[in-house]
Design a protein around this motif. Structure first.
Motif, PDB file in Angstrom:
ATOM      1  N   VAL B 132      99.409  16.897  54.545  1.00  0.00           N
ATOM      2  CA  VAL B 132      98.768  17.661  55.620  1.00  0.00           C
ATOM      3  C   VAL B 132      98.878  19.167  55.350  1.00  0.00           C
ATOM      4  CG1 VAL B 132     100.790  17.728  57.139  1.00  0.00           C
ATOM      5  CG2 VAL B 132      98.506  17.777  58.132  1.00  0.00           C
ATOM      6  N   GLN B 133     100.019  19.594  54.793  1.00  0.00           N
ATOM      7  CA  GLN B 133     100.171  21.015  54.449  1.00  0.00           C
ATOM      8  C   GLN B 133      99.272  21.375  53.256  1.00  0.00           C
ATOM      9  OE1 GLN B 133     104.304  22.017  53.868  1.00  0.00           O
ATOM     10  NE2 GLN B 133     104.904  21.233  55.877  1.00  0.00           N
ATOM     11  N   ARG B 134      99.228  20.458  52.287  1.00  0.00           N
ATOM     12  CA  ARG B 134      98.395  20.710  51.105  1.00  0.00           C
ATOM     13  C   ARG B 134      96.936  20.894  51.514  1.00  0.00           C
ATOM     14  NH1 ARG B 134      99.821  16.497  48.288  1.00  0.00           N
ATOM     15  NH2 ARG B 134      98.124  15.142  48.902  1.00  0.00           N
ATOM     16  N   GLY B 159      96.210  25.467  66.742  1.00  0.00           N
ATOM     17  CA  GLY B 159      97.617  25.829  66.645  1.00  0.00           C
ATOM     18  C   GLY B 159      98.337  25.016  65.580  1.00  0.00           C
ATOM     19  N   ALA B 160      98.052  23.732  65.557  1.00  0.00           N
ATOM     20  CA  ALA B 160      98.693  22.865  64.564  1.00  0.00           C
ATOM     21  C   ALA B 160      98.264  23.262  63.156  1.00  0.00           C
ATOM     22  CB  ALA B 160      98.336  21.414  64.839  1.00  0.00           C
ATOM     23  N   VAL B 161      96.987  23.635  63.014  1.00  0.00           N
ATOM     24  CA  VAL B 161      96.498  24.066  61.696  1.00  0.00           C
ATOM     25  C   VAL B 161      97.271  25.304  61.239  1.00  0.00           C
ATOM     26  CG1 VAL B 161      94.536  25.095  60.475  1.00  0.00           C
ATOM     27  CG2 VAL B 161      94.191  23.093  61.938  1.00  0.00           C
ATOM     28  N   VAL B 165      99.534  25.588  57.901  1.00  0.00           N
ATOM     29  CA  VAL B 165      99.234  26.587  56.873  1.00  0.00           C
ATOM     30  C   VAL B 165     100.481  27.435  56.608  1.00  0.00           C
ATOM     31  CG1 VAL B 165      97.910  28.680  56.363  1.00  0.00           C
ATOM     32  CG2 VAL B 165      96.753  26.676  57.317  1.00  0.00           C
ATOM     33  N   HIS B 166     101.123  27.860  57.699  1.00  0.00           N
ATOM     34  CA  HIS B 166     102.306  28.709  57.564  1.00  0.00           C
ATOM     35  C   HIS B 166     103.426  27.966  56.836  1.00  0.00           C
ATOM     36  CE1 HIS B 166     105.281  31.749  58.553  1.00  0.00           C
ATOM     37  NE2 HIS B 166     106.078  30.773  58.979  1.00  0.00           N
ATOM     38  N   ARG B 167     103.696  26.734  57.284  1.00  0.00           N
ATOM     39  CA  ARG B 167     104.771  25.960  56.651  1.00  0.00           C
ATOM     40  C   ARG B 167     104.430  25.655  55.190  1.00  0.00           C
ATOM     41  NH1 ARG B 167     104.853  21.903  61.596  1.00  0.00           N
ATOM     42  NH2 ARG B 167     105.904  23.199  63.119  1.00  0.00           N
ATOM     43  N   GLY B 168     103.175  25.361  54.958  1.00  0.00           N
ATOM     44  CA  GLY B 168     102.768  25.045  53.584  1.00  0.00           C
ATOM     45  C   GLY B 168     102.958  26.241  52.669  1.00  0.00           C
ATOM     46  N   ARG B 173     105.908  28.967  48.426  1.00  0.00           N
ATOM     47  CA  ARG B 173     106.626  30.142  47.920  1.00  0.00           C
ATOM     48  C   ARG B 173     108.030  29.747  47.472  1.00  0.00           C
ATOM     49  NH1 ARG B 173     105.976  33.067  52.037  1.00  0.00           N
ATOM     50  NH2 ARG B 173     104.154  34.224  51.352  1.00  0.00           N
ATOM     51  N   ASN B 174     108.674  28.933  48.274  1.00  0.00           N
ATOM     52  CA  ASN B 174     110.028  28.487  47.921  1.00  0.00           C
ATOM     53  C   ASN B 174     110.013  27.662  46.638  1.00  0.00           C
ATOM     54  OD1 ASN B 174     111.032  29.741  50.162  1.00  0.00           O
ATOM     55  ND2 ASN B 174     111.058  27.891  51.433  1.00  0.00           N
TER      56      ASN B 174
END
Lengths: 308, 185
Positions: B132-134, B159-161, B165-168, B173-174
């Motif tokens: 879902v993040q990808r 909001g969920a999108v 996006v933010h978490r992905g 980055r990590n």
């Protein structure tokens, strides 16, 4: 989000790379195929409510129930062989004139109103001899045909060119894999007035296949004939008789047909046999759409091969 | 060209009448984006070409059968593309007998020789993300779709999108930072 983030910059660079895709050739090819398919769909749709089922009734290759027990499969394989012989002998090449079908884009397939139709098959008796036995050579077929026969230069893995013949105006090349799987390639002089679209189920998909710039029409799946309980007894009858059966269109069956025109010829590639074999309907010899396409694109005019 | 959603409604109405100009417009408007989305995911041009063609063939079939989208054509096309990508991933996993791990990584072992370098690196990194993040990151940062469009495609709230996006992006980055730290100097 930090706009100077390395990751964001990487996305920007990747987007710039992505702008090069798809290349114009790919997009043009896809567009032409899409619009050709749209035209086929539109023409099929237009005729859908008007079509005369008697005119469009076409021979059907026999198949059995999808989940038939193994003990039934052998008898059905035999039945299939009988029917194919009957079809070969009894008029598969006889195409009535239907000028109304000669349109801007010829539709080689037409959707039935639903996925079930009534069919007529022939059982019993002795298959009629065609008088011209298959098994000839490619050279003989090339010599006999009054047109430039196209020779397969790409053959799917596991298949080999088994025989070639020219009969009733048609060149028939037979490629065989493990018995009884086969692929037939037919070639004949193209006359749009003589094209009768093949009846396909309402759920069938007509896909466009690029063949050296020509748009081929490919359909995956076929009609599944539901045989009566007493079929075994009927086929023992010494007198050939017609049998009313019901057929159900099945998109999952690994049979396909690809039809197109080029060089004033009409080509068909049809997968045949195999459905009755014990090893089921996902056999390695069941050609994929990609193999159909490769086979079609590998057909080269004999004159071109001879001069190269 | 990015028609708004109300324009899509009119497009679809005309497409259902098999209007060839409308179908051509739909193709010209969306084909490149659909192709790119599939290409980003599968990393193989020929597969992307095949699947993109299937997306539009499916549209024709649905229009023909009267089952086509009533609205949100763009979202519908992307959803079909996503389904085909997943189907292809499953087939790929079956072909190679590889474990099916969240539909990821199934073609990454054999990228095209002329694959774009940056995109290829990003694709590898994206494959490490939950699906879902990808999908959300790909649609947002590589396809530059709006959050509204992505919400329609993924059947999520805006909001969920944003959250995905933010978490992905954070996870990406990590992961990339971790990879850099582990690379031999």
């Amino acid at each position: 989000m930090n706009p100077n983030d390395d990751l964001i910059e990487q996305f920007e660079a990747a987007r710039a790379e992505l702008e090069h895709f798809p290349d114009s050739q790919t997009q043009d090819r896809a567009r032409a195929a899409f619009l050709a398919s749209a035209s086929v769909t539109r023409n099929g749709h237009m005729r859908h409510s008007h079509h005369n089922s008697a005119l469009l009734h076409v021979p059907v290759m026999l198949q059995g129930e999808k989940k038939m027990p193994v003990h039934q499969s052998q008898r059905l394989r035999l039945a299939a062989a009988i029917l194919i012989a009957v079809l070969l002998a009894g008029g598969i090449w006889t195409i009535p004139t239907l000028r109304s079908l000669a349109q801007e884009v010829i539709s080689f397939f037409i959707r039935a109103e639903d996925n079930v139709r009534n069919d007529e098959i022939y059982v019993g008796g002795t298959p009629v001899e065609s008088g011209e036995q298959p098994g000839g050579t490619l050279a003989a077929a090339i010599a006999a045909a009054p047109f430039d026969v196209h020779v397969p230069t790409v053959i799917p893995n596991g298949f080999r060119l088994d025989s070639a013949e020219f009969t009733h105006g048609v060149v028939l090349l037979k490629l065989t894999c493990q018995e009884p799987w086969a692929v037939w390639i037919t070639q004949r002089v193209f006359n749009p007035a003589e094209v009768v679209p093949q009846d396909i189920g309402a759920s069938a998909m007509i896909e466009a296949v690029d063949i050296h710039g020509a748009v081929g029409q490919y359909v995956h799946g076929t009609w599944d004939v539901v045989l009566p309980e007493n079929f075994d007894a009927l086929r023992q009858n010494p007198d050939r008789q017609s049998l009313a059966v019901e057929s159900v269109w099945n998109n999952d069956l690994p049979w396909g047909k690809l039809t197109w025109t080029a060089d004033d010829l009409m080509f068909e590639i049809v997968s045949a046999g195999g459905l009755m074999s014990e090893d089921g309907r996902n056999h390695r010899c069941a050609p994929s759409r990609e193999q159909f396409s490769a086979l079609a694109n590998g057909l080269i005019a004999n004159s071109a091969l001879a001069s190269s | 060209m990015k028609p708004d959603l109300s324009a899509e409604h009119g497009l679809l109405a005309r497409a259902r009448l098999h209007d060839s100009d409308t179908l051509a417009l739909i193709f010209d408007t969306y084909y490149a984006a659909i192709f790119r989305y599939i290409y980003v995911r599968v990393g193989h041009k020929e597969t992307a070409e095949d699947l993109a063609a299937h997306v539009f063939q499916r549209l024709l079939a649905h229009l023909h059968d009267g089952r086509g989208p009533e609205q949100f054509l763009k979202a519908w096309l992307f959803r079909v593309a996503e389904n085909l990508i997943i189907d292809e991933a499953r087939r790929g996993a079956l072909r190679t007998h590889a474990p099916l791990d969240d539909n990821a990584g199934w073609l990454s072992s054999s990228p095209d020789e002329d694959d774009p370098i940056v995109l290829n690196n990003l694709r590898t990194a994206l494959e490490q993300l939950p699906s879902v993040q990808r999908q959300a990151v790909t649609l947002h940062y590589l396809l530059e779709l709006s959050n509204d469009d992505i919400a329609q495609i993924m059947n999520l709230s805006v909001g969920a999108v944003k959250a995905h996006v933010h978490r992905g992006l954070t996870a990406l980055r990590n992961n990339m930072s971790e990879k850099t730290n582990h690379e031999p100097e």
